[in-house]
Structure formats: C-alpha cells, structure tokens
Design a protein around this motif. Structure first.
Motif, PDB file in Angstrom:
ATOM      1  N   ILE A 137      83.728  53.010  78.643  1.00 25.32           N
ATOM      2  CA  ILE A 137      82.581  52.691  78.048  1.00 25.32           C
ATOM      3  C   ILE A 137      83.076  52.894  76.390  1.00 25.32           C
ATOM      4  CG2 ILE A 137      80.266  53.308  76.981  1.00 25.32           C
ATOM      5  CD1 ILE A 137      79.826  54.242  79.949  1.00 25.32           C
ATOM      6  N   THR A 138      83.023  51.838  75.670  1.00 22.53           N
ATOM      7  CA  THR A 138      83.234  51.851  74.223  1.00 22.53           C
ATOM      8  C   THR A 138      81.963  51.908  73.605  1.00 22.53           C
ATOM      9  OG1 THR A 138      85.159  50.760  74.675  1.00 22.53           O
ATOM     10  CG2 THR A 138      84.621  50.946  72.473  1.00 22.53           C
ATOM     11  N   ASP A 139      81.698  52.920  72.538  1.00 22.64           N
ATOM     12  CA  ASP A 139      80.531  52.915  71.566  1.00 22.64           C
ATOM     13  C   ASP A 139      80.753  51.964  70.356  1.00 22.64           C
ATOM     14  OD1 ASP A 139      82.008  54.369  69.826  1.00 22.64           O
ATOM     15  OD2 ASP A 139      81.069  56.326  70.112  1.00 22.64           O
ATOM     16  N   ASN A 140      79.868  51.973  69.540  1.00 23.47           N
ATOM     17  CA  ASN A 140      79.954  51.121  68.519  1.00 23.47           C
ATOM     18  C   ASN A 140      80.753  51.686  67.378  1.00 23.47           C
ATOM     19  OD1 ASN A 140      78.086  53.064  67.701  1.00 23.47           O
ATOM     20  ND2 ASN A 140      76.545  51.744  66.757  1.00 23.47           N
ATOM     21  N   ASN A 186      84.884  54.729  69.643  1.00 22.90           N
ATOM     22  CA  ASN A 186      85.198  55.672  70.719  1.00 22.90           C
ATOM     23  C   ASN A 186      85.187  55.175  72.039  1.00 22.90           C
ATOM     24  OD1 ASN A 186      85.136  57.673  68.642  1.00 22.90           O
ATOM     25  ND2 ASN A 186      83.086  57.617  68.572  1.00 22.90           N
ATOM     26  N   VAL A 187      86.000  55.770  72.839  1.00 23.29           N
ATOM     27  CA  VAL A 187      86.412  55.390  74.257  1.00 23.29           C
ATOM     28  C   VAL A 187      86.084  56.590  75.070  1.00 23.29           C
ATOM     29  CG1 VAL A 187      87.837  54.214  75.928  1.00 23.29           C
ATOM     30  CG2 VAL A 187      87.857  53.436  73.600  1.00 23.29           C
ATOM     31  N   PHE A 188      85.274  56.100  75.994  1.00 27.11           N
ATOM     32  CA  PHE A 188      85.038  57.264  77.016  1.00 27.11           C
ATOM     33  C   PHE A 188      85.064  56.861  78.515  1.00 27.11           C
ATOM     34  CE2 PHE A 188      81.934  57.425  73.744  1.00 27.11           C
ATOM     35  CZ  PHE A 188      81.987  58.932  73.098  1.00 27.11           C
ATOM     36  N   SER A 189      86.169  57.617  79.358  1.00 27.73           N
ATOM     37  CA  SER A 189      86.325  56.884  80.470  1.00 27.73           C
ATOM     38  C   SER A 189      86.442  57.772  81.405  1.00 27.73           C
ATOM     39  CB  SER A 189      87.775  56.246  80.514  1.00 27.73           C
ATOM     40  OG  SER A 189      88.938  57.281  80.220  1.00 27.73           O
ATOM     41  N   THR A 190      86.325  57.525  82.943  1.00 26.09           N
ATOM     42  CA  THR A 190      86.205  58.287  83.958  1.00 26.09           C
ATOM     43  C   THR A 190      86.774  57.779  85.069  1.00 26.09           C
ATOM     44  OG1 THR A 190      85.205  60.202  85.393  1.00 26.09           O
ATOM     45  CG2 THR A 190      83.773  58.056  84.844  1.00 26.09           C
ATOM     46  N   LYS A 191      87.333  58.760  86.227  1.00 19.95           N
ATOM     47  CA  LYS A 191      87.883  57.826  87.423  1.00 19.95           C
ATOM     48  C   LYS A 191      87.138  58.830  88.342  1.00 19.95           C
ATOM     49  CE  LYS A 191      92.357  56.602  85.935  1.00 19.95           C
ATOM     50  NZ  LYS A 191      93.947  56.820  86.009  1.00 19.95           N
ATOM     51  N   SER A 192      86.223  59.575  88.283  1.00 22.72           N
ATOM     52  CA  SER A 192      85.436  60.231  89.143  1.00 22.72           C
ATOM     53  C   SER A 192      84.480  59.176  90.168  1.00 22.72           C
ATOM     54  CB  SER A 192      84.321  61.288  88.400  1.00 22.72           C
ATOM     55  OG  SER A 192      83.442  61.818  89.419  1.00 22.72           O
TER      56      SER A 192
END
Length: 64
Positions: A22-25, A28-34
C-alpha cells in the motif's frame, strides 16, 4: 489481479507467497507478506466494496 470468492478465503494457504503493498499519498510504502494480515485486509475491503455497491444500487431509480 486475482479475484477470490469469500469461501475460498477459508483456506489458510490462500495468501501464502503473496505480498500486499500500500502506498499513501506522501509516497510512503507499507508492505507485508503475512498471509493472515493479507486475508484480513481482503475480507475487510471486500465487505466495504459490498456496502458501497449496495448504497449505489439503492440509489438507482428506473423509470416505470
């Protein structure tokens, strides 16, 4: 893009090997493999889409 039916989400291995990003406006990039986090996100988003679709459909008026 893969599309799953909600009943397919019961399989605990449905999201193994997947990554959610997920990338915010602000860029910033947030990622997970869970798999459990991805599954929860998919269920939540699917529910929200269903609610929004129901609202749109309720507002449609067809002339008689």
């Amino acid at each position: 893009m893969a599309v799953c039916a909600i009943d397919e989400l019961e399989d605990e291995t449905a999201f193994q090997g997947c990554e959610l990003e997920i990338t915010d406006n602000k860029g910033n990039v947030f990622s997970t493999k869970s798999p459990s986090v991805i599954k929860g996100t998919v269920i939540f988003i699917s529910g929200r889409f269903a609610e929004c679709l129901a609202e749109v459909e309720a507002g449609i008026v067809l002339p008689a």
